[in-house]
Write a protein that holds these residues in place. Structure first.
Motif, PDB file in Angstrom:
ATOM      1  N   ALA A   1       0.829  -1.210   0.000  1.00 55.04           N
ATOM      2  CA  ALA A   1       0.000   0.000   0.000  1.00 55.04           C
ATOM      3  C   ALA A   1       0.863   1.259   0.000  1.00 55.04           C
ATOM      4  CB  ALA A   1      -0.933  -0.009   1.204  1.00 55.04           C
ATOM      5  N   LEU A   2       1.940   1.251   0.781  1.00 55.03           N
ATOM      6  CA  LEU A   2       2.832   2.408   0.827  1.00 55.03           C
ATOM      7  C   LEU A   2       3.537   2.622  -0.504  1.00 55.03           C
ATOM      8  CD1 LEU A   2       4.342   2.039   4.414  1.00 55.03           C
ATOM      9  CD2 LEU A   2       2.808   3.842   3.601  1.00 55.03           C
ATOM     10  N   GLN A   3       3.864   1.511  -1.184  1.00 54.54           N
ATOM     11  CA  GLN A   3       4.468   1.651  -2.503  1.00 54.54           C
ATOM     12  C   GLN A   3       3.498   2.330  -3.476  1.00 54.54           C
ATOM     13  OE1 GLN A   3       5.840  -2.404  -3.446  1.00 54.54           O
ATOM     14  NE2 GLN A   3       7.911  -1.573  -3.490  1.00 54.54           N
ATOM     15  N   ARG A   4       2.236   1.897  -3.424  1.00 51.85           N
ATOM     16  CA  ARG A   4       1.239   2.536  -4.290  1.00 51.85           C
ATOM     17  C   ARG A   4       1.059   4.014  -3.940  1.00 51.85           C
ATOM     18  NH1 ARG A   4      -1.313  -2.473  -3.444  1.00 51.85           N
ATOM     19  NH2 ARG A   4      -2.600  -1.566  -1.776  1.00 51.85           N
ATOM     20  N   GLN A   5       1.064   4.332  -2.610  1.00 52.96           N
ATOM     21  CA  GLN A   5       0.915   5.720  -2.183  1.00 52.96           C
ATOM     22  C   GLN A   5       2.099   6.560  -2.674  1.00 52.96           C
ATOM     23  OE1 GLN A   5       0.311   6.136   2.027  1.00 52.96           O
ATOM     24  NE2 GLN A   5       0.251   8.381   1.958  1.00 52.96           N
ATOM     25  N   ALA A   6       3.290   5.984  -2.605  1.00 55.86           N
ATOM     26  CA  ALA A   6       4.474   6.696  -3.084  1.00 55.86           C
ATOM     27  C   ALA A   6       4.370   6.976  -4.585  1.00 55.86           C
ATOM     28  CB  ALA A   6       5.735   5.888  -2.782  1.00 55.86           C
ATOM     29  N   ASP A   7       3.855   5.982  -5.341  1.00 57.39           N
ATOM     30  CA  ASP A   7       3.677   6.197  -6.778  1.00 57.39           C
ATOM     31  C   ASP A   7       2.705   7.345  -7.048  1.00 57.39           C
ATOM     32  OD1 ASP A   7       5.412   4.152  -7.284  1.00 57.39           O
ATOM     33  OD2 ASP A   7       3.859   2.641  -7.653  1.00 57.39           O
ATOM     34  N   GLN A   8       1.619   7.375  -6.290  1.00 59.33           N
ATOM     35  CA  GLN A   8       0.637   8.444  -6.473  1.00 59.33           C
ATOM     36  C   GLN A   8       1.230   9.819  -6.142  1.00 59.33           C
ATOM     37  OE1 GLN A   8      -2.558   7.153  -3.970  1.00 59.33           O
ATOM     38  NE2 GLN A   8      -3.152   5.457  -5.333  1.00 59.33           N
ATOM     39  N   LEU A   9       2.024   9.880  -5.077  1.00 61.39           N
ATOM     40  CA  LEU A   9       2.660  11.140  -4.698  1.00 61.39           C
ATOM     41  C   LEU A   9       3.628  11.614  -5.779  1.00 61.39           C
ATOM     42  CD1 LEU A   9       3.288  10.507  -0.888  1.00 61.39           C
ATOM     43  CD2 LEU A   9       1.802  12.266  -1.880  1.00 61.39           C
ATOM     44  N   LYS A  10       4.348  10.652  -6.363  1.00 57.92           N
ATOM     45  CA  LYS A  10       5.292  11.028  -7.413  1.00 57.92           C
ATOM     46  C   LYS A  10       4.564  11.639  -8.611  1.00 57.92           C
ATOM     47  CE  LYS A  10       8.728   7.523  -6.194  1.00 57.92           C
ATOM     48  NZ  LYS A  10       9.366   6.243  -6.587  1.00 57.92           N
ATOM     49  N   VAL A  11       3.398  11.076  -8.947  1.00 55.77           N
ATOM     50  CA  VAL A  11       2.621  11.631 -10.052  1.00 55.77           C
ATOM     51  C   VAL A  11       2.190  13.064  -9.740  1.00 55.77           C
ATOM     52  CG1 VAL A  11       0.467  11.399 -11.354  1.00 55.77           C
ATOM     53  CG2 VAL A  11       1.848   9.369 -10.854  1.00 55.77           C
ATOM     54  N   ARG A  12       1.690  13.284  -8.518  1.00 60.37           N
ATOM     55  CA  ARG A  12       1.260  14.630  -8.133  1.00 60.37           C
ATOM     56  C   ARG A  12       2.437  15.610  -8.110  1.00 60.37           C
ATOM     57  NH1 ARG A  12      -1.991  14.487  -2.727  1.00 60.37           N
ATOM     58  NH2 ARG A  12      -2.127  16.715  -3.255  1.00 60.37           N
ATOM     59  N   ILE A  13       3.580  15.150  -7.630  1.00 60.54           N
ATOM     60  CA  ILE A  13       4.762  16.020  -7.585  1.00 60.54           C
ATOM     61  C   ILE A  13       5.154  16.445  -8.988  1.00 60.54           C
ATOM     62  CG2 ILE A  13       7.253  16.025  -7.130  1.00 60.54           C
ATOM     63  CD1 ILE A  13       6.638  14.365  -4.605  1.00 60.54           C
ATOM     64  N   ARG A  14       5.118  15.489  -9.933  1.00 59.43           N
ATOM     65  CA  ARG A  14       5.494  15.846 -11.302  1.00 59.43           C
ATOM     66  C   ARG A  14       4.506  16.858 -11.892  1.00 59.43           C
ATOM     67  NH1 ARG A  14       6.143  10.082 -11.626  1.00 59.43           N
ATOM     68  NH2 ARG A  14       8.341   9.521 -11.420  1.00 59.43           N
ATOM     69  N   ALA A  15       3.222  16.680 -11.552  1.00 59.59           N
ATOM     70  CA  ALA A  15       2.222  17.614 -12.080  1.00 59.59           C
ATOM     71  C   ALA A  15       2.436  19.019 -11.533  1.00 59.59           C
ATOM     72  CB  ALA A  15       0.823  17.109 -11.731  1.00 59.59           C
ATOM     73  N   VAL A  16       2.714  19.107 -10.234  1.00 64.41           N
ATOM     74  CA  VAL A  16       2.933  20.423  -9.623  1.00 64.41           C
ATOM     75  C   VAL A  16       4.232  21.029 -10.136  1.00 64.41           C
ATOM     76  CG1 VAL A  16       3.305  21.662  -7.457  1.00 64.41           C
ATOM     77  CG2 VAL A  16       1.579  19.848  -7.579  1.00 64.41           C
ATOM     78  N   GLU A  17       5.266  20.172 -10.293  1.00 67.82           N
ATOM     79  CA  GLU A  17       6.532  20.676 -10.832  1.00 67.82           C
ATOM     80  C   GLU A  17       6.327  21.279 -12.222  1.00 67.82           C
ATOM     81  OE1 GLU A  17       9.091  17.316 -10.696  1.00 67.82           O
ATOM     82  OE2 GLU A  17      10.024  17.911  -8.786  1.00 67.82           O
ATOM     83  N   ALA A  18       5.414  20.672 -12.983  1.00 65.27           N
ATOM     84  CA  ALA A  18       5.150  21.196 -14.323  1.00 65.27           C
ATOM     85  C   ALA A  18       4.605  22.616 -14.270  1.00 65.27           C
ATOM     86  CB  ALA A  18       4.160  20.280 -15.039  1.00 65.27           C
TER      87      ALA A  18
END
Length: 695
Positions: A458-475
């Protein structure tokens, strides 16, 4: 392994004193001679009973000894009258010697006020044949669960003493059980009631398939059964490996299928997993890889990764990034928070991973603890059985000066004030409680392992989701001087997610690949071993069976087997018993010829078995002449038996043949004659007996 019966002692205690007799035997041919009714059979029955073999005579474990050991002793006075005296206590003991020169004396009580009949007292010294101080006996049990497998089981001790490694054999229900010693001993001891058949007694109480065949195979060390057993073990192992191969391949395919990919280079069945003759080379899966469908064709995952990485580099280099000054403080703060949250999730995942490793280690430790507790409980259960049978082992067990856990000495420790020790029953109860507690702990540990594994995923999936959001905000926060299209941003994020998914699938593939590679190697090795095993009857077995058959036929001819030509009798390869095609030998031949055949058969098994197999070299025949065998033929039998054991082995025969006639029948045969005369076996014995345990 060779063995000898050195002595038999029979004791019966009455209010009028002790009546006893010790019979000492020698290597070679021994003839116990005495008139009918004096007690010759009691000597043979004493051997059977002392060694706990009475169940080869009957399904019930009753003492086969007569009234002189169970109810009353009748002694003839000088005036010829008999007087009866009630039996208070009675016992028999047998002294054995094995090929290593080690001695074992086994004593069993028939009647005793406190000791049960299934208790065996054992001395590892020649306590019957040599005078002097002897140590205290060790106690063992019979006819209870574990008597053939546990350390305190007497038949386990007897098999070890004889150097026997008992094979496991199939029952009618399909279970595998040991070939018990009382199934084997009808080939070694022939009681007076079993001369009606040319084959040994068939012990059916254990529901073993073909017990006579299994005993013959063991005593003559045939290789066929060993090969069959090994083949069955390898077939079971092969089935497990095929199942593991299929499960591992399916798991990889399921993981790859999430990406719409496929597994290439791994066959459904590796080489050797199905029946195949000749040398088998292991399946080469070094070229196995993952393929993904891209741009209308199947491409390797590595090729797809290269393409995606190139596209990502192109998107990143298309513009020079700089921090947008007009971005809101809220978006910057959100980016910082997301990065902090990702750091926390990553740290938590690391802790969960450590916790998972600890829980798995605890589960393994609890499994070991359960095995140790179960073994200790079984040991104490054996002790309880011995106590129930009247053994003094309880005191020895309780005052043991070694720690039951680590086995280190407790001498010198100030433990007097620790309180009373637990009884055996209390110890078993405590061990059962500890086993139950440990099982509950194991269940909790298993649940913890499952929880940790789920939490980590579950934590791995949560980390993946956070990475997606971080990339979107970085954009939004980091953007090139010239405005970047939303399509490029979406493409970049999509490619990064694809690369992470492919990387995770490749990691799973690598784990499964090593399992499959190892299985491919093991499957080929197992198949080659199976192919090397002989099918049908090995030539070496056929040769040994032929040797037994030829020896038996020669003995039948020498002793003038008359029912038909001795050349028509042979050892059947299926039943391994004497046979004539199309005839029932036990019914078709005369009673005296049945005796001739039985002696010839058992002596042939003995002589061949002690040469090539684990036959102890002992053959005991109780009154073989009871069917009025012609004196000349009986003389021939005695001579060939005497010649067979001239240099090694031991044969014991009881006979009521008059002494002068017996001397003539033996002729030049070397034999030790134990003369009982016409008096009862038991005699008044006032000497102290070191083995006597009282009433």
């Amino acid at each position: 392994m060779r063995a000898l019966v050195r002595a038999i002692r029979l004791v019966s205690r009455t209010p009028n004193g002790k009546y006893a007799r010790t019979i000492e035997l020698s290597p070679g041919l021994n003839v116990i001679r005495g008139e009918n009714g004096v007690g010759k059979t009691q000597i043979i029955q004493a051997i059977i009973y002392a060694l706990g073999l009475e169940r080869m005579l009957t399904t019930r474990a009753n003492a086969p000894l007569g009234s002189a050991f169970t109810s009353e002793v009748r002694i003839r006075s000088d005036n010829g009258q008999e007087a009866a005296s009630a039996v208070i206590a009675s016992w028999v003991a047998v002294e054995l010697e094995n090929a290593n020169g080690q001695s074992l004396v086994a004593q069993r009580h028939i009647r005793h006020s406190t000791m049960g009949s299934d208790l065996v007292r054992v001395w590892t010294a020649p306590a019957l044949t040599e005078e002097g101080n002897i140590s205290d006996p060790s106690d063992y049990f019979l006819h209870a669960s574990g008597s053939a497998t546990h350390d305190r089981g007497f038949h386990r001790l007897l098999a070890d003493f004889l150097g026997w490694q008992l094979p496991t054999v199939p029952t009618y229900s399909g279970r595998q059980i040991p070939l018990y010693v009382d199934v084997i001993f009808p080939f070694i001891v022939v009681d007076q009631q079993s001369w009606g058949s040319a084959t040994p007694r068939k012990v059916e109480r254990y529901q073993i398939r073909d017990p006579l065949r299994r005993s013959f195979e063991f005593l003559v060390a045939l290789n066929g059964p060993i090969a069959q057993k090994r083949r069955a073990e390898l077939e079971e192992l092969m089935t497990d490996m095929r199942t593991t191969w299929a499960a591992t391949k399916s798991a990889i395919e399921a993981t790859v299928g999430v990406l719409g990919g496929r597994l290439v280079g791994v066959p459904v069945h590796p080489a050797g997993s199905t029946s195949r003759r000749g040398d088998v080379e292991e399946t080469d899966i070094s070229s196995a890889h993952i393929q993904l469908f891209r741009e209308g064709e199947w491409r390797s995952a590595d090729s797809v990764v290269e393409t995606l990485q190139g596209e990502l580099r192109a998107l990143r280099s298309a513009s020079q990034r700089e921090v947008r000054e007009d971005v809101s403080e809220a978006r910057s703060r959100e980016l910082r928070q997301l990065r902090e949250e990702l750091s926390e999730v990553t740290a938590a995942a690391h802790l969960i991973d450590q916790d998972l490793s600890m829980n798995e280690a605890q589960l393994t430790a609890l499994d070991r603890r359960l095995d140790g507790l179960s073994e200790e409980r079984d040991r104490n259960s054996d002790i309880r059985t011995l106590i129930r049978l009247g053994s003094q082992t309880a005191a020895q067990h309780i005052v043991d000066q070694n720690c039951p856990t680590c086995q280190q000495s407790l001498d010198g420790l100030e433990s007097d004030q620790l309180g009373p020790t637990l009884s055996v029953d209390d110890t078993i109860s405590l061990l059962n409680s500890q086993i139950n507690t440990t099982k509950k702990m194991r269940d909790r540990a298993r649940i913890a392992v499952e929880y940790s594994a789920s939490a980590f995923a579950a934590l791995q999936r949560q980390a993946d989701q956070l990475k997606v959001r971080i990339r979107a905000v970085e954009a939004d926060v980091l953007e090139p001087a010239a405005e970047t299209s939303q399509a490029d941003i979406a493409s970049r994020i999509t490619i990064e997610l694809q690369l992470e998914e492919i990387s995770r699938v490749q990691d799973k593939f690598a784990e499964g690949f090593f399992t499959l590679e190892e299985l491919a190697s093991r499957i080929a090795l197992v198949r080659n071993e199976m192919n090397s095993l002989p099918e049908g009857m090995p030539e070496s077995d056929a040769r040994l069976i032929g040797e037994v058959s030829a020896t038996m036929t020669r003995y039948l001819k020498d002793s003038r087997f008359r029912s038909y030509s001795s050349s028509q009798v042979h050892i059947d390869r299926d039943s391994l018993r004497p046979t004539r095609e199309g005839f029932d030998i036990d019914i078709d031949v005369s009673a005296s010829d049945v005796v001739r055949m039985k002696i010839a058969y058992l002596e042939s098994v003995r002589s061949v078995g002690m040469t090539v197999g684990p036959h102890p070299g002992i053959l005991i025949l109780d009154e073989p002449r009871q069917q009025d065998i012609d004196p000349a033929d009986f003389s021939t039998i005695l001579r060939y038996l005497g010649a067979a054991v001239k240099d090694s082995g031991q044969i014991v025969i009881t006979s009521a043949t008059p002494k002068e006639e017996l001397d003539a029948l033996l002729h030049a045969a070397q034999a030790t004659i134990i003369e009982l005369g016409d008096q009862k076996l038991l005699r008044v014995d006032r000497a102290a007996d070191a083995l006597d345990a009282g009433a």
